[in-house]
Design a protein around this motif. Structure first.
Motif, PDB file in Angstrom:
ATOM      1  N   TYR A   1     -16.920  11.253  23.169  1.00 54.99           N
ATOM      2  CA  TYR A   1     -18.042  11.384  22.235  1.00 54.99           C
ATOM      3  C   TYR A   1     -18.222  10.095  21.442  1.00 54.99           C
ATOM      4  O   TYR A   1     -19.344   9.638  21.218  1.00 54.99           O
ATOM      5  CB  TYR A   1     -17.808  12.558  21.285  1.00 54.99           C
ATOM      6  N   SER A   2     -17.130   9.515  21.007  1.00 50.09           N
ATOM      7  CA  SER A   2     -17.192   8.268  20.245  1.00 50.09           C
ATOM      8  C   SER A   2     -17.881   7.168  21.045  1.00 50.09           C
ATOM      9  O   SER A   2     -18.663   6.378  20.504  1.00 50.09           O
ATOM     10  CB  SER A   2     -15.775   7.834  19.848  1.00 50.09           C
TER      11      SER A   2
ATOM     12  N   VAL B   1     -19.879   6.871  16.867  1.00 52.31           N
ATOM     13  CA  VAL B   1     -19.161   7.269  15.655  1.00 52.31           C
ATOM     14  C   VAL B   1     -17.770   7.742  16.058  1.00 52.31           C
ATOM     15  O   VAL B   1     -17.529   8.098  17.205  1.00 52.31           O
ATOM     16  CB  VAL B   1     -19.900   8.378  14.873  1.00 52.31           C
ATOM     17  N   ASP B   2     -16.850   7.744  15.083  1.00 53.44           N
ATOM     18  CA  ASP B   2     -15.452   8.016  15.405  1.00 53.44           C
ATOM     19  C   ASP B   2     -15.209   9.419  15.937  1.00 53.44           C
ATOM     20  O   ASP B   2     -14.363   9.626  16.808  1.00 53.44           O
ATOM     21  CB  ASP B   2     -14.570   7.791  14.168  1.00 53.44           C
ATOM     22  N   ASN B   3     -15.911  10.395  15.421  1.00 57.21           N
ATOM     23  CA  ASN B   3     -15.645  11.775  15.799  1.00 57.21           C
ATOM     24  C   ASN B   3     -16.870  12.612  15.510  1.00 57.21           C
ATOM     25  O   ASN B   3     -17.880  12.110  15.015  1.00 57.21           O
ATOM     26  CB  ASN B   3     -14.428  12.311  15.029  1.00 57.21           C
ATOM     27  N   TYR B   4     -16.804  13.878  15.822  1.00 55.24           N
ATOM     28  CA  TYR B   4     -17.902  14.783  15.511  1.00 55.24           C
ATOM     29  C   TYR B   4     -17.394  15.880  14.577  1.00 55.24           C
ATOM     30  O   TYR B   4     -16.243  16.307  14.672  1.00 55.24           O
ATOM     31  CB  TYR B   4     -18.508  15.399  16.780  1.00 55.24           C
TER      32      TYR B   4
ATOM     33  N   GLN C   1     -22.288  11.215   9.935  1.00 57.44           N
ATOM     34  CA  GLN C   1     -21.659  11.791  11.116  1.00 57.44           C
ATOM     35  C   GLN C   1     -22.292  13.138  11.483  1.00 57.44           C
ATOM     36  O   GLN C   1     -22.497  13.440  12.659  1.00 57.44           O
ATOM     37  CB  GLN C   1     -20.146  11.987  10.877  1.00 57.44           C
ATOM     38  N   VAL C   2     -22.596  13.940  10.460  1.00 57.17           N
ATOM     39  CA  VAL C   2     -23.215  15.241  10.717  1.00 57.17           C
ATOM     40  C   VAL C   2     -24.603  15.058  11.326  1.00 57.17           C
ATOM     41  O   VAL C   2     -24.964  15.715  12.315  1.00 57.17           O
ATOM     42  CB  VAL C   2     -23.303  16.076   9.421  1.00 57.17           C
TER      43      VAL C   2
END
Length: 325
Positions: free
Chosen positions: A214-215, A220-223, A298-299
């Motif tokens: 995903y990253s 982005v680093d995470n979800y 991130q959201v």
């Protein structure tokens, strides 16, 4: 004389009512605010467990009434009808509720991604080997299902054609048991089932880290896999109590991460999950506390990704800034 007596009687009653009202308001002010909080039976609820300590007493002014539910459906209904004030939910469920007119706000992200694709027979060594294979996924519309479809789309692949997503077994625990027994070869699972199957069967290996993939595609680093939401009504009525609950939740996350053994026992005690499953998984569950304003990029990136392949997964439209506390 009768008029004078009548006037005095009315005045006396008025004074009694006037003096009683502040006393009544003072009595109410001395009673602690009761905050009804829902968590899921599973890792979504792990980080909340310290809110149940001391019979839920957060401070002299606030009491948390923590209830564990088996799935989001009942929680959604109770949030909508006003029975609940706070809840831990999958992030896309919060967006769905908001878009359907349920007055809630994301207060914080409390869990980041913790999904992996596992192989039981050595037939696949990394994610490139998944082409042409069948992967068991727990339930249509679940977070694993959404992430699998999203990553396939981003890679220019088609679910069902390039990689078959098998929904024949809906329960994560059943998939885990079948993987341990070698009855299925590949499955995407969340924690704590990843830790469980690898402990039970050393031959099982992680062949794809969903967070890493995903990253790469999202930048982005995470979800944000789970969030803590609060109703607009509660925030407006009890702003100080709201902050007390959020501070207590943040402290709970820190305590759970620092004390997995004790947290596992507490998690079992309130009915979230057995300690034997929870304790070894806690270090890998990505339990966090990130305020909604800090987590907003991130959201929003996560919502944008989901919307790009399935608008219905977040309720049909991108939520506005009003969703964030």
């Amino acid at each position: 004389m009768k008029k004078v007596v009548g006037f005095l009687t009315i005045a006396l009653v008025a004074l009694t009512v006037a003096s009683a009202q502040p006393m009544y308001e003072q009595r109410l002010a001395n009673e602690p605010v009761q905050a009804n909080i829902a968590v899921m039976a599973g890792p979504t609820g792990f980080s909340s467990v310290a809110l149940s300590f001391d019979e839920g007493k957060i401070n002299d002014s606030v009491v948390a009434n923590l209830t564990v539910y088996p799935s989001p459906n009942e929680v959604i209904a109770r949030l909508a009808n006003g029975e609940l004030d706070f809840a831990c939910l999958p992030t896309n469920v919060a967006a769905n509720m908001y878009n359907k007119g349920v007055k809630v706000k994301i207060a914080a992200v409390v869990g980041n991604g913790m999904l992996s694709v596992l192989c039981s027979d050595g037939s696949v060594s990394d994610y490139t080997g998944l082409l042409g294979k069948s992967v068991n996924i727990p339930d249509v519309g679940s977070t694993p299902d959404q992430l699998a479809k999203l990553l396939l789309m981003k890679a220019g692949l088609e679910a069902g054609k390039d990689v078959v997503l098998d929904y024949s077994v809906a329960s994560p625990i059943q998939i885990a048991q079948m993987l341990i027994a070698g009855k299925i070869s590949l499955a995407m699972l969340p924690q704590p089932f990843v830790s469980m199957v690898m402990a039970k069967n050393p031959k099982i290996k992680i062949v794809a880290d969903i967070q890493e993939l995903y990253s790469k595609v999202a930048g982005v680093d995470n979800y944000p896999m789970s969030v803590f939401v609060v109703t607009d009504k509660f925030v407006q009525a009890y702003p100080l109590a709201t902050q007390s609950i959020l501070d207590a939740y943040k402290a709970s996350v820190a305590w759970v991460n620092a004390n997995p053994a004790e947290a596992g026992q507490a998690i079992e005690k309130i009915g979230i999950m057995k300690a034997a499953l929870a304790t070894p998984a806690i270090p890998y569950c990505n339990l966090v506390y990130v305020s909604s304003q800090e987590a907003k990029p991130q959201v929003q990136a996560y919502f944008k990704s989901l919307y790009s392949f399935s608008p219905a997964s977040i309720g049909g439209s991108m939520p506005s800034d009003d969703l964030y506390l």
